[in-house]
Design a protein around this motif. Structure first.
Motif, PDB file in Angstrom:
ATOM      1  N   LEU C  93      -4.969   7.232  -3.648  1.00 39.44           N
ATOM      2  CA  LEU C  93      -3.736   6.552  -4.040  1.00 39.44           C
ATOM      3  C   LEU C  93      -2.996   6.064  -2.800  1.00 39.44           C
ATOM      4  O   LEU C  93      -2.495   4.933  -2.759  1.00 39.44           O
ATOM      5  N   ILE C  94      -2.935   6.910  -1.775  1.00 42.06           N
ATOM      6  CA  ILE C  94      -2.228   6.524  -0.548  1.00 42.06           C
ATOM      7  C   ILE C  94      -2.909   5.316   0.095  1.00 42.06           C
ATOM      8  O   ILE C  94      -2.261   4.343   0.480  1.00 42.06           O
ATOM      9  N   ILE C  95      -4.247   5.375   0.163  1.00 38.57           N
ATOM     10  CA  ILE C  95      -4.974   4.246   0.741  1.00 38.57           C
ATOM     11  C   ILE C  95      -4.678   2.968  -0.039  1.00 38.57           C
ATOM     12  O   ILE C  95      -4.332   1.931   0.528  1.00 38.57           O
ATOM     13  N   SER C  96      -4.774   3.069  -1.375  1.00 37.37           N
ATOM     14  CA  SER C  96      -4.640   1.835  -2.161  1.00 37.37           C
ATOM     15  C   SER C  96      -3.225   1.292  -2.124  1.00 37.37           C
ATOM     16  O   SER C  96      -3.030   0.083  -2.069  1.00 37.37           O
ATOM     17  N   ILE C  97      -2.211   2.175  -2.123  1.00 36.06           N
ATOM     18  CA  ILE C  97      -0.838   1.661  -2.097  1.00 36.06           C
ATOM     19  C   ILE C  97      -0.508   1.100  -0.715  1.00 36.06           C
ATOM     20  O   ILE C  97       0.056   0.015  -0.584  1.00 36.06           O
ATOM     21  N   SER C  98      -0.880   1.841   0.332  1.00 38.37           N
ATOM     22  CA  SER C  98      -0.454   1.414   1.666  1.00 38.37           C
ATOM     23  C   SER C  98      -1.137   0.118   2.085  1.00 38.37           C
ATOM     24  O   SER C  98      -0.612  -0.618   2.911  1.00 38.37           O
TER      25      SER C  98
END
Lengths: 333, 295, 325
Positions: C93-98
């Motif tokens: 999730l962090i990868i995709s949002i950032s």
């Protein structure tokens, strides 16, 4: 000294099907503190004119002009960033939909505050008192409460007052009001127009009032420009246009105002111009009004030029000029 | 306008359908995707004539690489797998299988889903509420998880996997058709039609149906691509089509063990799934844009 | 404020009741285990009603039955495997949002220019990628060909880390072993590839949604006002437009929880990641219905709970909902 002078302003719309003119070689002058009315049907290009002056055209449109002189400086000679900063300090605009033109996620105070920071500055306390003063000057009776509220909590008229306050916070020399009352209740309309006119007179701010409603202009404006299909059709002092309109389109607009009270003749029908304003990819040859004009004749398929009639103003219609009480000079513009 | 001289150009106003076609044709990406999709469909239909071998026939050349490799064999264009089966034939038959299964799934779920959606939108509020609660719940659950649970309960294998994916897709159709109808019902033209004396069936077929058609068409393409993806995912997890079947996902799960020895048995079937999904999604996107639909 | 939270709690409770009715009826149709469904032969509707309450009592008290395969407590098993799944999903999730958020904003600012077209077509590629194949491709490229990342599991065999929280990144750091920091980086090294695989589809979706809602926000009247005010472009984009665009984006982030869980099922199989997905699929292969029942209930409750959190967040960031007239 003119507040605004623009010469041969053209706006072109670039679409996948080619380029279309939205405004064609339009020239205008406004004096300091003058109230100029711009009138025309929807789609005539009057809002685009306002956006072009403010530099807010969408990327799909481009503009050209010989010059646009705003308070002594030519906008066309500035870089994009310079122009944006200069225009923001000299001119302000309010739009048709007051609720939509305020950011729904921020309170009135923060939206007012950011322009005060930009144009006036001051510490927190000073800025707050300035915000309150501004709101009071646009006729908000409880400025402290309104400051804390969000646009969706306010009525349309109140939102428009807030929008005017935001516009005034940069101390503009020119205020453009693009159909400021169209989305409002009839009873609120005159309040807002009176407010704009009073503010313009009190602070010597030039006001460009854009509307499709001739009735709004008649009492308030010094001069009127009539736009149809991107061209200036007639440009003259308000009393001249009201007493003796030259262009068939202006006549049609004036005839379509309903008459009430004593002036109403029972059984008479309101005048309505047939048809619609031409689509930008379906422009007629010659006079743009041609297909709808009740006075159209063969010569109308030739391009019409804006000609000056002495003691009157400018008109773009050879039929009207030929029948005018005063003959036109040979000067064209 | 009629009395006016006719030397001015009259505007042409195209019909709805021709406007869609025109607008879709302008989107070059969508048109090329449609061509790719048509080719895949043709391959699926004519698989027995296109595939050089039987998809389950085993030859002596085990794990022979595609012909462009140095050690490749031109007898097997895309090489063979660990059991010596011709990969090209398996992929061609896989296209036939995948498209057939996806079509069945979409037909089942669209029929049931749209019927339920119309029912909920047009009948009383209680049925509407109950079905809406259920679809909300099912939509909140991850669809593959639900499909896996259904397969786990009724047992793995092809027909069951189809039922599972079809059941999972039904709520989407229910919601899309229900919302589209409710949206149209609130519009003034429907009131006008009712006031004109139209009966319910005419109201539905002549007023509502043409206006919800775009949403349904887009949902159909979406469901088609979801169906292909989920069927192959179930195949990959060993819960869908079982090994001798040339199903793309099943082929992938069989060959994952041999990824270092025969990487083409992993890359090529995946490429087939990917291109099919991509072309369907591009066509769907093009349709949505052409028919002016908001997400 | 409290009213809204209360309302969302009630909605969550209703959803959970619907869910338990659903799982309860599954246990009736497919006899799972007499320990949680009570007597299988039911003669009338009233009995069914009482059976449901008995079932609910067991579920609430945490007695979710015992696995048919190894006899372990299903709820305890779930809680044992859950942190690994959360760690993986959270990283994805962090990868995709950032990446997705700035990329979407960038594409919106260059609408219809080549940068935008490139980003939109790339997201379409990502969106159509079958995740199981994408995982294999990345393993083939990064692990097997380039030997950059490990092929499987959460941490190297050489490290002996005691599970305390269940989150490997935390456990390595709080362990008092001399190689704690090394182990942390090893765990991170193991996490990166599965997280990329899992984050790809959400990344594509976030980019698309951010782009779409930014384009809508940027074309709105209040942005025109902000421009007329003479505000700086960065302020117009990051303060005025993004704040409004965030409202639909948050909703989509909530919807991605489902996509992430679907993805973990497959990613965990490919990378032998000891999480809930792998645990559940093994139960499916062995037709361990008690575990499947528990897994479905637990995952569905998690999704429902996260959805509630998202709903509350959208209330908080949207003044139009927060302060109704």
């Amino acid at each position: 000294m003119h507040l605004l002078r623009l010469e041969n302003l053209s706006v072109t719309y670039h679409s996948n099907n080619g380029d279309f003119p939205i405004i064609e070689r339009l020239s205008l002058k406004m004096d300091m503190g003058e109230i100029l009315g711009i009138v025309g049907e929807s789609g005539s290009g009057k809002s685009i004119l306002a956006l072009a002056i403010m530099g807010l055209l969408s990327p799909k449109m481009s503009m050209r002009a010989d010059y646009i002189n705003l308070d002594g400086q030519d906008l066309m000679k500035m870089s994009h960033a310079q122009r944006a900063a200069y225009v923001a300090s000299k001119a302000a605009i309010i739009f048709q939909e007051p609720q939509a033109s305020l950011n729904p996620c921020y309170s009135v105070s923060s939206q007012l505050d950011e322009t005060i920071i930009l144009h006036q500055g001051g510490n927190n306390k000073l800025r707050k008192s300035r915000a309150i003063n501004l709101l009071e000057s646009v006729g908000v009776t409880q400025p402290e409460t309104v400051l804390k509220m969000y646009p969706h909590q306010l009525s349309g008229g109140m939102n428009q007052r807030v929008a005017i306050a935001i516009a005034l916070s940069c101390k503009p020399r020119l205020l453009i009001a693009d159909e400021p009352t169209t989305a409002l209740d009839v009873t609120i309309q005159s309040q807002i127009i009176d407010l704009l006119v009073d503010l313009s007179k009190a602070e010597d701010v030039g006001l460009m009032l854009i509307t499709h409603d001739f009735a709004l202009l008649s009492e308030n404006t010094d001069r009127v420009g009539v736009i149809y299909s991107g061209q200036l059709m007639e440009h003259a002092a308000t009393e001249n246009i009201l007493s003796c309109p030259h262009h068939p389109y202006t006549k049609a607009l004036l005839d379509s105002i309903p008459q009430l009270g004593d002036r109403h003749i029972k059984g008479s029908r309101m005048f309505a111009l047939e048809g619609n304003i031409p689509a930008i990819d379906q422009l007629p040859v010659g006079c743009r009004l041609g297909p709808r004009c009740p006075q159209a004749e063969k010569l109308c398929v030739k391009n019409q030029k804006l000609k000056t009639i002495e003691n009157y103003g400018k008109v773009r219609c050879h039929v009207a000029i030929a029948h005018s009480p005063t003959q036109p000079k040979d000067k064209t513009s | 306008m009629i009395n006016q001289p006719q030397f001015y150009r009259q505007p042409e106003i195209p019909g709805t359908f021709s406007r869609w076609v025109k607008s879709f044709n302008k989107n070059k990406l969508a048109v090329s995707a449609l061509i790719v999709l048509l080719v895949i469909i043709l391959i699926a239909i004519f698989a027995p004539w296109i595939a050089p071998y039987d998809p389950t026939a085993q030859f002596e050349e085990l794990s022979s690489p595609p012909y462009w490799y140095d050690s490749g064999n031109s007898k097997y264009i895309l090489g063979t797998d660990d059991l010596g089966r011709d990969l090209f034939s398996r992929l061609v038959y896989g296209a036939r299988l995948s498209l057939k299964l996806a079509t069945i799934v979409v037909l089942i779920s669209a029929t049931i889903g749209i019927l339920l959606g119309c029912m909920t939108a047009l009948t009383n509020i209680w049925i509407d509420n109950i079905i809406l609660r259920l679809t909300d719940l099912i939509l909140a659950l991850p669809s593959l998880l639900l499909a896996i649970v259904i397969v786990a309960l009724i047992g793995p294998g092809l027909p069951n996997a189809i039922y599972a994916v079809a059941i999972v897709l039904i709520p989407h159709f229910v919601l899309v058709s229900r919302n589209a109808i409710k949206h149209e019902l609130n519009k003034d033209y429907v009131t006008a039609t009712i006031l004109d004396g139209a009966n319910k069936s005419r109201l539905f077929t002549h007023s509502i149906l043409p206006n919800i058609l775009p949403s349904l068409i887009v949902q159909l393409t979406l469901a088609f691509s979801t169906a292909i993806l989920e069927i192959s995912a179930l195949g990959f997890l060993g819960l869908g089509a079982q090994p001798p079947h040339p199903e793309w996902g099943t082929i992938l799960s069989e060959s994952y063990v041999y990824i270092t020895i025969a990487p083409w048995t992993v890359t090529l079937p995946g490429l087939a799934i990917f291109f099919t999904l991509l072309s369907i999604n591009l066509v769907g996107d093009g349709l949505r844009d052409a028919m002016d639909l908001e997400k | 404020m409290t009213k809204i939270i209360l309302r969302q709690l009630i909605i969550m409770l209703l959803s959970l009741i619907t869910l338990t009715i659903f799982t309860f009826s599954l246990t009736r149709f497919f006899p799972v285990d007499s320990s949680i469904t009570g007597n299988a032969n039911v003669d009338n509707a009233a009995h069914l009603f009482f059976h449901y309450f008995d079932y609910l009592k067991l579920i609430v008290s945490g007695d979710w039955g015992y696995s048919r395969i190894n006899g372990s407590d299903v709820l305890k098993d779930f809680l044992l495997y859950f942190p690994a799944t959360i760690e993986l999903s959270f990283a994805a999730l962090i990868i995709s949002i950032s990446i997705g958020l700035p990329l979407g904003v960038f594409a919106a600012r260059h609408k219809n220019m080549w940068q935008d077209k490139l980003i939109v077509s790339t997201t379409l590629v990502g969106y159509s990628m079958p995740i199981f194949w994408w995982g294999m491709l990345l393993v083939l490229l990064f692990s097997l060909t380039l030997s950059l990342t490990p092929v499987a599991s959460r941490i190297g065999f050489e490290y002996d880390i005691l599970p305390v929280t269940g989150f490997m990144l935390i456990d390595t750091l709080i362990s008092n072993k001399p190689y704690a920091v090394e182990a942390f980086f090893d765990a991170l090294h193991h996490l990166i590839l599965p997280a990329i695989v899992l984050g790809t589809i959400p990344l594509a979706i976030f980019t698309r949604v951010t782009r779409a809602s930014m384009i809508e926000a940027l074309s709105s009247d209040y942005i025109r006002t902000a421009k007329a005010k003479g505000l700086a472009t960065s302020r117009i984009i990051w303060v005025h437009a993004l704040r409004n665009a965030m409202i639909p984006i948050i909703t989509i982030i909530g919807l991605q929880i489902s996509v992430l869980i679907t993805g973990t099922l497959i990613t965990e199989i490919i990378f032998s990641w000891p999480g809930v997905g792998k645990w559940l699929l093994e139960a499916v292969y062995r037709r361990d219905l008690v575990t499947i029942h528990g897994g479905l209930l637990a995952i569905a409750s998690t999704v429902i709970f996260i959805n509630m959190l998202i709903e509350i967040t959208t209330y908080l960031i949207n003044p139009r909902l927060r302060l109704q007239k």
